[in-house]
Design an enzyme around this catalytic site. Structure first.
Site, mmCIF file in Angstrom:
data_model
loop_
_atom_site.group_PDB
_atom_site.id
_atom_site.type_symbol
_atom_site.label_atom_id
_atom_site.label_comp_id
_atom_site.label_asym_id
_atom_site.label_seq_id
_atom_site.Cartn_x
_atom_site.Cartn_y
_atom_site.Cartn_z
ATOM 1 N N GLU A 1 98.661 35.450 45.815
ATOM 2 C CA GLU A 1 99.304 34.955 44.586
ATOM 3 C C GLU A 1 100.779 34.715 44.942
ATOM 4 O O GLU A 1 101.229 33.585 45.008
ATOM 5 C CB GLU A 1 99.161 35.979 43.446
ATOM 6 C CG GLU A 1 99.759 35.533 42.115
ATOM 7 C CD GLU A 1 99.842 36.677 41.088
ATOM 8 O OE1 GLU A 1 99.824 37.862 41.474
ATOM 9 O OE2 GLU A 1 99.976 36.367 39.881
ATOM 10 N N ASP B 1 93.668 37.115 33.364
ATOM 11 C CA ASP B 1 94.739 37.986 33.876
ATOM 12 C C ASP B 1 95.423 38.775 32.741
ATOM 13 O O ASP B 1 95.116 39.931 32.542
ATOM 14 C CB ASP B 1 95.760 37.144 34.665
ATOM 15 C CG ASP B 1 96.458 37.894 35.783
ATOM 16 O OD1 ASP B 1 96.042 39.014 36.100
ATOM 17 O OD2 ASP B 1 97.416 37.336 36.360
HETATM 18 N N1 ADE Z 1 99.755 42.828 36.893
HETATM 19 C C1 ADE Z 1 99.446 42.146 35.793
HETATM 20 N N2 ADE Z 1 99.366 40.824 36.059
HETATM 21 C C2 ADE Z 1 99.622 40.680 37.382
HETATM 22 C C3 ADE Z 1 99.680 39.577 38.259
HETATM 23 N N3 ADE Z 1 99.453 38.328 37.853
HETATM 24 N N4 ADE Z 1 99.992 39.807 39.550
HETATM 25 C C4 ADE Z 1 100.217 41.057 39.987
HETATM 26 N N5 ADE Z 1 100.175 42.127 39.200
HETATM 27 C C5 ADE Z 1 99.875 41.954 37.905
HETATM 28 ZN ZN ZN Z 2 96.045 40.349 37.848
#
Ligand code: ADE
Ligand code: ZN
Length: 326
Positions: free
Chosen positions: A193, A271
């Site tokens: 990510e 998410d």
């Molecule tokens: N905690 C909540 N959302 C997250 C994300 N998109 N990336 C990393 N940690 C997270």
């Molecule tokens: Zn996440």
């Protein structure tokens, strides 16, 4: 197709808290959280680092098992409304008593009771994936893994890691993941990510996970894409989250369709839906608009999620039946 039943594998319970819920908690606890909301009353953050700060600030008003009971009901109500029939939520002992095992047991009992109520009333099934938080460090992760190990079973079925991917290294968390694996839990890690392809490789090598949270930046390395496809690694892709956090410009630029065409087993999740102004229904609609995905495409994605879910065989069979009934 946005009314198809949906399976979601990547949802943070606290990250799914409706802003109005957090505001009401803040008011009851005489806590000023106005700085984390904008003039429309939704969560306000500038970038990913700020998002994590706002997220953790919101969690400061979730202080009792009863709060988590109510939160779980509020979240599942919204998921059910969006057509979700099965959801795996990341649960954080860090925010449920700071990683203390006895406290975690109390919070977990409250969450599970709310899940049973939601299942009976709304037909949505919840399973928990205990998650440690990378920027809280490896020692705390061991405590969280202990919480996972001690409560693994019908409801707690997985272990994961979230938080700031730009700090520390997956190898620092290998001990925690080894403990969770020994307890029979399914394993997933946020990677690819905010880190590139190497971050995904390192998570696979050092944490030996079957699923990757996000993983989308694997697309930058064709050899890794091929490896993911061959190995059947499942990506928990959250396109609306990636776009809201500025990882991709718009839906058409998102790599989910390219990854899928390359044979990678992708799934779709939200998410932290209120942070990103999304729902599972919205994700489906936007993906259909951007890539022409049909009901059949989404049915295939649901099948991937069904097989990758960390639940026990009885739960999987029950969800399969529900999917077939529609
Ligand atoms: N905690 C909540 N959302 C997250 C994300 N998109 N990336 C990393 N940690 C997270
Ligand atoms: Zn996440």
């Amino acid at each position: 197709m946005s009314d198809q039943p949906k399976l979601e594998l990547h949802l943070h319970l606290e990250g799914a808290a409706p802003p109005a819920f957090i505001r009401a908690q803040a008011k009851r606890k005489n806590t000023d959280l106005s700085r984390i909301f904008d003039e429309n009353g939704t969560y306000a953050y500038r970038d990913f680092a700020d998002f994590l700060r706002v997220y953790e600030a919101a969690c400061t008003v979730l202080t009792s098992p009863q709060d988590f009971h109510d939160l779980t009901l509020a979240v599942l109500e919204r998921s059910a409304e969006a057509g979700v029939i099965y959801t795996e939520a990341f649960l954080s002992p860090d925010f449920c008593g700071g990683g203390d095992l006895a406290a975690w047991r109390d919070y977990l009992a409250a969450i599970e009771a709310a899940a049973q109520q939601a299942e009976a009333q709304m037909g949505i099934t919840l399973r928990g994936c205990v998650t440690c938080i990378r920027h809280f460090g490896p020692d705390q992760a061991r405590r969280i893994a202990k919480c996972a190990q001690e409560t693994a079973g019908h409801f707690i079925t997985g272990f994961g890691i979230a938080g700031d991917e730009t700090v520390l290294h997956p190898r620092d968390f290998a001990y925690a993941f080894d403990a969770a694996r020994e307890a029979g839990l399914g394993l997933t890690a946020h990677a690819g990510e905010w880190g590139g392809p190497d971050s995904v490789r390192d998570a696979l090598t050092h944490l030996r996970v079957s699923r990757i949270g996000h993983g989308v930046r694997a697309v930058e390395d064709p050899a890794l894409v091929e490896h993911l496809a061959e190995r059947g690694v499942v990506l928990e892709v959250c396109p609306g989250s990636n776009i809201a956090l500025g990882l991709y410009r718009d839906w058409r630029s998102h790599p989910i369709d390219r990854l899928r065409r390359a044979g990678v087993r992708v799934t779709v999740s939200t998410d932290d839906p209120p942070f990103f102004h999304t729902t599972m229904r919205n994700e489906y609609t936007r993906l259909a608009d951007a890539f022409g995905w049909t009901e059949q495409d989404f049915a295939e994605i649901n099948q991937i999620a069904l097989h990758a879910a960390f639940c026990d065989p009885e739960t999987r069979a029950a969800i399969k039946k529900k999917l077939e009934a529609t």
